[in-house]
Write a protein that holds these residues in place. Structure first.
Motif, PDB file in Angstrom:
ATOM      1  N   ALA A  38      -7.961   2.412  11.722  1.00 36.85           N
ATOM      2  CA  ALA A  38      -7.485   2.373  10.350  1.00 36.85           C
ATOM      3  C   ALA A  38      -7.755   3.729   9.734  1.00 36.85           C
ATOM      4  O   ALA A  38      -8.776   4.352  10.002  1.00 36.85           O
ATOM      5  CB  ALA A  38      -8.201   1.276   9.558  1.00 36.85           C
ATOM      6  N   THR A  39      -6.831   4.209   8.884  1.00 39.01           N
ATOM      7  CA  THR A  39      -6.973   5.530   8.287  1.00 39.01           C
ATOM      8  C   THR A  39      -7.124   5.411   6.791  1.00 39.01           C
ATOM      9  O   THR A  39      -6.695   4.435   6.182  1.00 39.01           O
ATOM     10  CB  THR A  39      -5.759   6.416   8.613  1.00 39.01           C
ATOM     11  N   ASN A  40      -7.736   6.429   6.189  1.00 41.33           N
ATOM     12  CA  ASN A  40      -7.884   6.385   4.738  1.00 41.33           C
ATOM     13  C   ASN A  40      -6.641   6.884   4.019  1.00 41.33           C
ATOM     14  O   ASN A  40      -6.613   6.985   2.810  1.00 41.33           O
ATOM     15  CB  ASN A  40      -9.110   7.197   4.295  1.00 41.33           C
ATOM     16  N   ALA A  41      -5.514   7.229   4.786  1.00 41.74           N
ATOM     17  CA  ALA A  41      -4.238   7.595   4.165  1.00 41.74           C
ATOM     18  C   ALA A  41      -3.640   6.373   3.490  1.00 41.74           C
ATOM     19  O   ALA A  41      -3.925   5.239   3.853  1.00 41.74           O
ATOM     20  CB  ALA A  41      -3.270   8.133   5.214  1.00 41.74           C
ATOM     21  N   ALA A  42      -2.734   6.601   2.474  1.00 44.87           N
ATOM     22  CA  ALA A  42      -2.118   5.495   1.754  1.00 44.87           C
ATOM     23  C   ALA A  42      -1.297   4.640   2.702  1.00 44.87           C
ATOM     24  O   ALA A  42      -0.637   5.167   3.598  1.00 44.87           O
ATOM     25  CB  ALA A  42      -1.211   6.036   0.641  1.00 44.87           C
ATOM     26  N   PRO A  43      -1.255   3.305   2.565  1.00 43.40           N
ATOM     27  CA  PRO A  43      -0.459   2.443   3.442  1.00 43.40           C
ATOM     28  C   PRO A  43       1.025   2.728   3.248  1.00 43.40           C
ATOM     29  O   PRO A  43       1.461   3.185   2.196  1.00 43.40           O
ATOM     30  CB  PRO A  43      -0.822   1.029   2.970  1.00 43.40           C
ATOM     31  N   SER A  44       1.826   2.437   4.302  1.00 46.65           N
ATOM     32  CA  SER A  44       3.272   2.654   4.220  1.00 46.65           C
ATOM     33  C   SER A  44       3.849   1.814   3.108  1.00 46.65           C
ATOM     34  O   SER A  44       3.446   0.675   2.888  1.00 46.65           O
ATOM     35  CB  SER A  44       3.941   2.276   5.545  1.00 46.65           C
ATOM     36  N   SER A  45       4.817   2.366   2.388  1.00 48.20           N
ATOM     37  CA  SER A  45       5.454   1.632   1.301  1.00 48.20           C
ATOM     38  C   SER A  45       6.877   2.124   1.142  1.00 48.20           C
ATOM     39  O   SER A  45       7.277   3.127   1.705  1.00 48.20           O
ATOM     40  CB  SER A  45       4.688   1.830  -0.015  1.00 48.20           C
ATOM     41  N   VAL A  46       7.672   1.396   0.347  1.00 44.84           N
ATOM     42  CA  VAL A  46       9.040   1.802   0.091  1.00 44.84           C
ATOM     43  C   VAL A  46       9.085   3.185  -0.532  1.00 44.84           C
ATOM     44  O   VAL A  46       9.987   3.965  -0.294  1.00 44.84           O
ATOM     45  CB  VAL A  46       9.736   0.768  -0.831  1.00 44.84           C
ATOM     46  N   SER A  47       8.085   3.516  -1.370  1.00 42.63           N
ATOM     47  CA  SER A  47       8.127   4.780  -2.081  1.00 42.63           C
ATOM     48  C   SER A  47       7.675   5.957  -1.236  1.00 42.63           C
ATOM     49  O   SER A  47       7.794   7.081  -1.661  1.00 42.63           O
ATOM     50  CB  SER A  47       7.233   4.690  -3.330  1.00 42.63           C
ATOM     51  N   SER A  48       7.134   5.701  -0.030  1.00 42.68           N
ATOM     52  CA  SER A  48       6.708   6.818   0.802  1.00 42.68           C
ATOM     53  C   SER A  48       7.447   6.807   2.118  1.00 42.68           C
ATOM     54  O   SER A  48       8.621   7.140   2.176  1.00 42.68           O
ATOM     55  CB  SER A  48       5.191   6.776   1.000  1.00 42.68           C
ATOM     56  N   SER A  49       6.809   6.357   3.190  1.00 48.46           N
ATOM     57  CA  SER A  49       7.417   6.536   4.503  1.00 48.46           C
ATOM     58  C   SER A  49       8.604   5.619   4.758  1.00 48.46           C
ATOM     59  O   SER A  49       9.473   5.955   5.548  1.00 48.46           O
ATOM     60  CB  SER A  49       6.363   6.309   5.591  1.00 48.46           C
ATOM     61  N   ALA A  50       8.679   4.453   4.087  1.00 48.92           N
ATOM     62  CA  ALA A  50       9.769   3.536   4.402  1.00 48.92           C
ATOM     63  C   ALA A  50      11.123   4.058   3.926  1.00 48.92           C
ATOM     64  O   ALA A  50      12.107   3.992   4.635  1.00 48.92           O
ATOM     65  CB  ALA A  50       9.499   2.161   3.781  1.00 48.92           C
ATOM     66  N   LEU A  51      11.189   4.559   2.698  1.00 44.79           N
ATOM     67  CA  LEU A  51      12.466   5.013   2.162  1.00 44.79           C
ATOM     68  C   LEU A  51      12.489   6.507   1.885  1.00 44.79           C
ATOM     69  O   LEU A  51      13.537   7.071   1.639  1.00 44.79           O
ATOM     70  CB  LEU A  51      12.805   4.265   0.874  1.00 44.79           C
ATOM     71  N   ASP A 148      11.626  -2.454   4.895  1.00 46.40           N
ATOM     72  CA  ASP A 148      10.223  -2.479   5.305  1.00 46.40           C
ATOM     73  C   ASP A 148       9.893  -1.151   5.960  1.00 46.40           C
ATOM     74  O   ASP A 148      10.746  -0.274   6.096  1.00 46.40           O
ATOM     75  CB  ASP A 148       9.911  -3.665   6.234  1.00 46.40           C
ATOM     76  N   ALA A 149       8.649  -1.005   6.359  1.00 46.36           N
ATOM     77  CA  ALA A 149       8.204   0.286   6.875  1.00 46.36           C
ATOM     78  C   ALA A 149       8.951   0.706   8.128  1.00 46.36           C
ATOM     79  O   ALA A 149       9.054   1.896   8.426  1.00 46.36           O
ATOM     80  CB  ALA A 149       6.705   0.229   7.159  1.00 46.36           C
ATOM     81  N   ASP A 150       9.500  -0.263   8.869  1.00 50.63           N
ATOM     82  CA  ASP A 150      10.202   0.055  10.113  1.00 50.63           C
ATOM     83  C   ASP A 150      11.721   0.111   9.944  1.00 50.63           C
ATOM     84  O   ASP A 150      12.419   0.521  10.866  1.00 50.63           O
ATOM     85  CB  ASP A 150       9.850  -0.974  11.191  1.00 50.63           C
ATOM     86  N   HIS A 151      12.227  -0.360   8.821  1.00 45.48           N
ATOM     87  CA  HIS A 151      13.672  -0.397   8.603  1.00 45.48           C
ATOM     88  C   HIS A 151      13.978   0.135   7.207  1.00 45.48           C
ATOM     89  O   HIS A 151      14.235  -0.625   6.276  1.00 45.48           O
ATOM     90  CB  HIS A 151      14.223  -1.815   8.768  1.00 45.48           C
ATOM     91  N   ALA A 152      13.950   1.432   7.073  1.00 45.28           N
ATOM     92  CA  ALA A 152      14.200   2.062   5.784  1.00 45.28           C
ATOM     93  C   ALA A 152      15.682   2.038   5.455  1.00 45.28           C
ATOM     94  O   ALA A 152      16.526   2.115   6.339  1.00 45.28           O
ATOM     95  CB  ALA A 152      13.700   3.503   5.816  1.00 45.28           C
ATOM     96  N   PHE A 153      16.007   1.915   4.159  1.00 47.43           N
ATOM     97  CA  PHE A 153      17.406   2.053   3.763  1.00 47.43           C
ATOM     98  C   PHE A 153      17.783   3.521   3.726  1.00 47.43           C
ATOM     99  O   PHE A 153      17.035   4.367   3.239  1.00 47.43           O
ATOM    100  CB  PHE A 153      17.680   1.447   2.384  1.00 47.43           C
ATOM    101  N   THR A 154      18.972   3.819   4.221  1.00 50.11           N
ATOM    102  CA  THR A 154      19.538   5.152   4.121  1.00 50.11           C
ATOM    103  C   THR A 154      21.040   5.020   3.986  1.00 50.11           C
ATOM    104  O   THR A 154      21.648   4.092   4.531  1.00 50.11           O
ATOM    105  CB  THR A 154      19.182   6.013   5.347  1.00 50.11           C
ATOM    106  N   PHE A 155      21.654   5.918   3.225  1.00 47.86           N
ATOM    107  CA  PHE A 155      23.109   5.894   3.101  1.00 47.86           C
ATOM    108  C   PHE A 155      23.787   6.225   4.427  1.00 47.86           C
ATOM    109  O   PHE A 155      24.898   5.758   4.689  1.00 47.86           O
ATOM    110  CB  PHE A 155      23.570   6.863   2.012  1.00 47.86           C
ATOM    111  N   ASP A 156      23.146   7.031   5.254  1.00 52.40           N
ATOM    112  CA  ASP A 156      23.703   7.322   6.575  1.00 52.40           C
ATOM    113  C   ASP A 156      23.710   6.044   7.405  1.00 52.40           C
ATOM    114  O   ASP A 156      22.689   5.363   7.537  1.00 52.40           O
ATOM    115  CB  ASP A 156      22.880   8.398   7.282  1.00 52.40           C
ATOM    116  N   GLY A 157      24.857   5.703   7.928  1.00 54.95           N
ATOM    117  CA  GLY A 157      24.995   4.473   8.698  1.00 54.95           C
ATOM    118  C   GLY A 157      25.402   3.267   7.875  1.00 54.95           C
ATOM    119  O   GLY A 157      25.684   2.205   8.436  1.00 54.95           O
ATOM    120  N   ALA A 158      25.445   3.404   6.534  1.00 55.31           N
ATOM    121  CA  ALA A 158      25.844   2.291   5.662  1.00 55.31           C
ATOM    122  C   ALA A 158      27.308   2.445   5.264  1.00 55.31           C
ATOM    123  O   ALA A 158      27.789   3.556   5.017  1.00 55.31           O
ATOM    124  CB  ALA A 158      24.958   2.248   4.417  1.00 55.31           C
TER     125      ALA A 158
END
Length: 322
Positions: A38-51, A148-158
């Motif tokens: 476990a790391t002291n970095a912020a957990p994955s969220s929509v506002s960071s690594s997910a999106l 979710d953290a593994d399936h981010a929304f992106t306009f590419d591919g939509a």
């Protein structure tokens, strides 16, 4: 005895400190009960690594699609993350919709969806109704999704998809990749100047002719089908008994030689006091469309037909033909 213990403890502490320094200055880590670090970095969220962003993002689209007699200009798409945090988001499309018919009302919207890797995300048009004939109205389309953290929304591919899977679908890519663009754009057929077809007592003055991939007389078309819409003024040169007119007077010969009748056409009784009917429409729906001449003919009872070829090109540009 106690001094010996203190000396050993000091040596052990020094060894631990040396080992820690050798690992560098990375984030402090511990090992959880499941054996995973476990790391002291912020957990994955929509506002960071997910999106990748916590702020609304707008992309310019500038594409046009057609469905059911409607022209839909897609101007821009905006991604809006959930204001309360979490994984929810909205995609809002700014569009303008035009009824392409001069006299025909369009009563239904298409099914609106954003296709994301083969999964449709349904859209909401609120309380809006289709514009009246010839009119244009703004239309906002809203799509609610969850990432979710593994399936981010992106306009590419939509891709925006109009129409359900059983019908011909128009497709507007919202970024790179995704589904192939399909406009279902109507093709205007060039008419010879002052075209009048006269057979026996009946004359048709042709006004417009269109090959359509998006609609056939208020009905959706199947993938690969086409509809020919012909608009004309109709005049009967009749005596007191008048004459009855229906779709039996009209035929369309396709480039492949097939001859089809209309699925919708005027049904009129024409008399001398009102011999002309203006802005009449006939619809022909068929499969196997190709570039070439579409020959329209009119036939009064027991008289030779009158016909005119209507050349068409670029059918594949508006959508699949098979």
């Amino acid at each position: 005895m106690s001094r010996t213990l203190r000396t050993a403890g000091a040596a052990l502490a020094a060894a631990v400190l040396t080992a820690a320094l050798a690992t560098g200055c990375g984030p402090d880590t511990t090992t959880g009960g499941d054996g995973q670090k476990a790391t002291n970095a912020a957990p994955s969220s929509v506002s960071s690594s997910a999106l990748g962003t916590s702020r609304p993002t707008t992309v310019q689209i500038g594409r046009t699609a057609y469905w059911g007699g409607l022209k839909i200009d897609v101007k821009s798409a905006t991604y809006k993350p959930a204001t309360e945090g979490g994984y929810g988001y909205k995609v809002v499309l700014d569009t303008t919709v035009t009824n392409t018919f001069r006299t025909t009302a369009v009563r239904n919207w298409p099914d609106f969806a954003i296709d994301i890797a083969g999964t449709p995300l349904g859209g909401d048009y609120g309380s809006a109704v289709p514009p009246t004939p010839g009119a244009s109205n703004p239309l906002t389309l809203t799509f609610n999704g969850s990432a979710d953290a593994d399936h981010a929304f992106t306009f590419d591919g939509a891709s925006l998809v109009l129409g359900d899977a059983s019908e011909a679908q128009a497709v507007v890519p919202l970024g790179k990749g995704g589904r192939e663009a399909i406009s279902l754009k109507p093709i205007d057929l060039k008419l010879p100047a002052n075209t009048v077809l006269t057979s026996g007592r009946l004359s048709l003055s042709l006004k417009t002719a269109q090959l359509r991939a998006d609609v056939g007389n208020n009905n959706g078309l199947k993938r690969g089908q086409r509809a020919l819409l012909v608009v004309f003024d109709m005049t009967g040169h009749v005596g007191p008994a008048g004459m009855a007119v229906d779709g039996g007077i009209l035929r369309l010969k396709l480039p492949n030689g097939q001859v089809v009748g209309p699925i919708a056409a005027p049904i009129e009784a024409i008399y001398p006091d009102r011999p002309t009917r203006q802005d009449q429409a006939a619809w022909f729906v068929f499969e196997g469309a190709t570039d070439g001449d579409y020959t329209l003919s009119v036939t009064d009872t027991d008289t030779p037909p009158a016909s005119v070829p209507l050349p068409a090109t670029g059918l594949k540009d508006s959508g699949p033909v098979s």
